[in-house]
Write a protein that holds these residues in place. Structure first.
Motif, PDB file in Angstrom:
ATOM      1  N   PRO A  49       0.811  -1.222   0.000  1.00  0.00           N
ATOM      2  CA  PRO A  49       0.000   0.000   0.000  1.00  0.00           C
ATOM      3  C   PRO A  49       0.847   1.276   0.000  1.00  0.00           C
ATOM      4  O   PRO A  49       0.469   2.277  -0.590  1.00  0.00           O
ATOM      5  CB  PRO A  49      -0.837  -0.102   1.268  1.00  0.00           C
ATOM      6  CG  PRO A  49      -0.177  -1.121   2.112  1.00  0.00           C
ATOM      7  CD  PRO A  49       0.588  -2.022   1.200  1.00  0.00           C
ATOM      8  N   SER A  52       1.935   1.972  -3.521  1.00  0.00           N
ATOM      9  CA  SER A  52       0.801   2.478  -4.297  1.00  0.00           C
ATOM     10  C   SER A  52       0.536   3.945  -3.996  1.00  0.00           C
ATOM     11  O   SER A  52       0.256   4.732  -4.899  1.00  0.00           O
ATOM     12  CB  SER A  52      -0.456   1.665  -3.995  1.00  0.00           C
ATOM     13  OG  SER A  52      -0.276   0.334  -4.384  1.00  0.00           O
ATOM     14  N   ARG A  53       0.652   4.305  -2.720  1.00  0.00           N
ATOM     15  CA  ARG A  53       0.431   5.697  -2.323  1.00  0.00           C
ATOM     16  C   ARG A  53       1.514   6.606  -2.917  1.00  0.00           C
ATOM     17  O   ARG A  53       1.218   7.676  -3.442  1.00  0.00           O
ATOM     18  CB  ARG A  53       0.413   5.789  -0.793  1.00  0.00           C
ATOM     19  CG  ARG A  53      -0.045   7.094  -0.265  1.00  0.00           C
ATOM     20  CD  ARG A  53      -0.268   7.092   1.249  1.00  0.00           C
ATOM     21  NE  ARG A  53       0.806   6.480   2.012  1.00  0.00           N
ATOM     22  CZ  ARG A  53       0.715   5.299   2.629  1.00  0.00           C
ATOM     23  NH1 ARG A  53      -0.400   4.607   2.580  1.00  0.00           N
ATOM     24  NH2 ARG A  53       1.728   4.812   3.315  1.00  0.00           N
ATOM     25  N   ALA A  74     -14.288   6.144  -1.861  1.00  0.00           N
ATOM     26  CA  ALA A  74     -13.644   4.875  -2.217  1.00  0.00           C
ATOM     27  C   ALA A  74     -12.914   4.288  -1.012  1.00  0.00           C
ATOM     28  O   ALA A  74     -12.950   3.078  -0.784  1.00  0.00           O
ATOM     29  CB  ALA A  74     -12.671   5.078  -3.375  1.00  0.00           C
ATOM     30  N   ALA A  75     -12.271   5.129  -0.219  1.00  0.00           N
ATOM     31  CA  ALA A  75     -11.569   4.648   0.977  1.00  0.00           C
ATOM     32  C   ALA A  75     -12.558   4.091   1.998  1.00  0.00           C
ATOM     33  O   ALA A  75     -12.300   3.065   2.639  1.00  0.00           O
ATOM     34  CB  ALA A  75     -10.749   5.778   1.598  1.00  0.00           C
ATOM     35  N   ARG A  77     -15.416   2.760   1.336  1.00  0.00           N
ATOM     36  CA  ARG A  77     -15.936   1.493   0.806  1.00  0.00           C
ATOM     37  C   ARG A  77     -14.947   0.351   0.989  1.00  0.00           C
ATOM     38  O   ARG A  77     -15.337  -0.800   1.051  1.00  0.00           O
ATOM     39  CB  ARG A  77     -16.286   1.639  -0.666  1.00  0.00           C
ATOM     40  CG  ARG A  77     -17.538   2.449  -0.871  1.00  0.00           C
ATOM     41  CD  ARG A  77     -17.919   2.495  -2.314  1.00  0.00           C
ATOM     42  NE  ARG A  77     -19.200   3.179  -2.462  1.00  0.00           N
ATOM     43  CZ  ARG A  77     -19.617   3.692  -3.584  1.00  0.00           C
ATOM     44  NH1 ARG A  77     -18.878   3.616  -4.662  1.00  0.00           N
ATOM     45  NH2 ARG A  77     -20.778   4.295  -3.641  1.00  0.00           N
ATOM     46  N   ARG A  78     -13.653   0.671   1.063  1.00  0.00           N
ATOM     47  CA  ARG A  78     -12.636  -0.364   1.287  1.00  0.00           C
ATOM     48  C   ARG A  78     -12.459  -0.686   2.766  1.00  0.00           C
ATOM     49  O   ARG A  78     -11.723  -1.587   3.129  1.00  0.00           O
ATOM     50  CB  ARG A  78     -11.290   0.103   0.727  1.00  0.00           C
ATOM     51  CG  ARG A  78     -11.202   0.122  -0.775  1.00  0.00           C
ATOM     52  CD  ARG A  78      -9.778   0.351  -1.228  1.00  0.00           C
ATOM     53  NE  ARG A  78      -9.156   1.504  -0.615  1.00  0.00           N
ATOM     54  CZ  ARG A  78      -9.085   2.722  -1.160  1.00  0.00           C
ATOM     55  NH1 ARG A  78      -9.600   2.945  -2.345  1.00  0.00           N
ATOM     56  NH2 ARG A  78      -8.486   3.712  -0.527  1.00  0.00           N
ATOM     57  N   SER A  79     -13.126   0.047   3.630  1.00  0.00           N
ATOM     58  CA  SER A  79     -12.977  -0.118   5.069  1.00  0.00           C
ATOM     59  C   SER A  79     -13.367  -1.527   5.512  1.00  0.00           C
ATOM     60  O   SER A  79     -14.325  -2.107   5.001  1.00  0.00           O
ATOM     61  CB  SER A  79     -13.851   0.904   5.801  1.00  0.00           C
ATOM     62  OG  SER A  79     -13.901   0.614   7.177  1.00  0.00           O
ATOM     63  N   PRO A  80     -12.657  -2.083   6.485  1.00  0.00           N
ATOM     64  CA  PRO A  80     -13.030  -3.410   6.991  1.00  0.00           C
ATOM     65  C   PRO A  80     -14.355  -3.407   7.750  1.00  0.00           C
ATOM     66  O   PRO A  80     -14.916  -4.460   8.023  1.00  0.00           O
ATOM     67  CB  PRO A  80     -11.874  -3.794   7.916  1.00  0.00           C
ATOM     68  CG  PRO A  80     -11.147  -2.551   8.200  1.00  0.00           C
ATOM     69  CD  PRO A  80     -11.426  -1.586   7.088  1.00  0.00           C
ATOM     70  N   VAL A  82     -17.138  -2.222   6.588  1.00  0.00           N
ATOM     71  CA  VAL A  82     -18.262  -2.290   5.650  1.00  0.00           C
ATOM     72  C   VAL A  82     -18.991  -3.615   5.863  1.00  0.00           C
ATOM     73  O   VAL A  82     -18.394  -4.681   5.862  1.00  0.00           O
ATOM     74  CB  VAL A  82     -17.771  -2.168   4.194  1.00  0.00           C
ATOM     75  CG1 VAL A  82     -18.886  -2.474   3.220  1.00  0.00           C
ATOM     76  CG2 VAL A  82     -17.214  -0.788   3.948  1.00  0.00           C
TER      77      VAL A  82
END
Length: 100
Positions: A49, A52-53, A74-75, A77-80, A82
């Motif tokens: 990660p 990627s950043r 988007a961040a 939605r990627r959260s654990p 969710v």
């Protein structure tokens, strides 16, 4: 000229790099930036990660384009969390009376 064993060794080394998705290349730059470029290349080669950043930040800086919209969404939605079905409701309390 290189002999055949040297050529074979270089070819094998480049093949092994290619299998890992890596490539060896040369860049021209200022001598003062040598360690910066090497450390940047090392971090990008590690992957993950953080790489990627860094890749996104450098790409955005070089392109000069404004950041893409919806990054926070988007961040989230990627959260654990969710789909964790958390109950975030609080009981209603009427409060206290205030004497003005």
């Amino acid at each position: 000229m290189t002999n055949s064993s040297q050529s074979r060794a270089v070819k094998n080394y480049r093949g092994r790099l290619g299998e890992r998705g890596m490539a060896r290349f040369e860049v021209l730059g200022r001598d003062a930036d040598r360690e910066l470029i090497r450390s940047l290349a090392r971090r990008l080669a590690e992957g993950g990660p953080e790489a990627s950043r860094i890749r996104a930040a450098v790409s955005q800086t070089i392109s000069g384009e404004p950041p893409k919209r919806g990054g926070i969404l988007a961040a989230l939605r990627r959260s654990p969390l969710v789909g964790a079905d958390l109950d975030l409701s609080r009981p209603f309390t009427p409060g206290r009376s205030v004497d003005l």
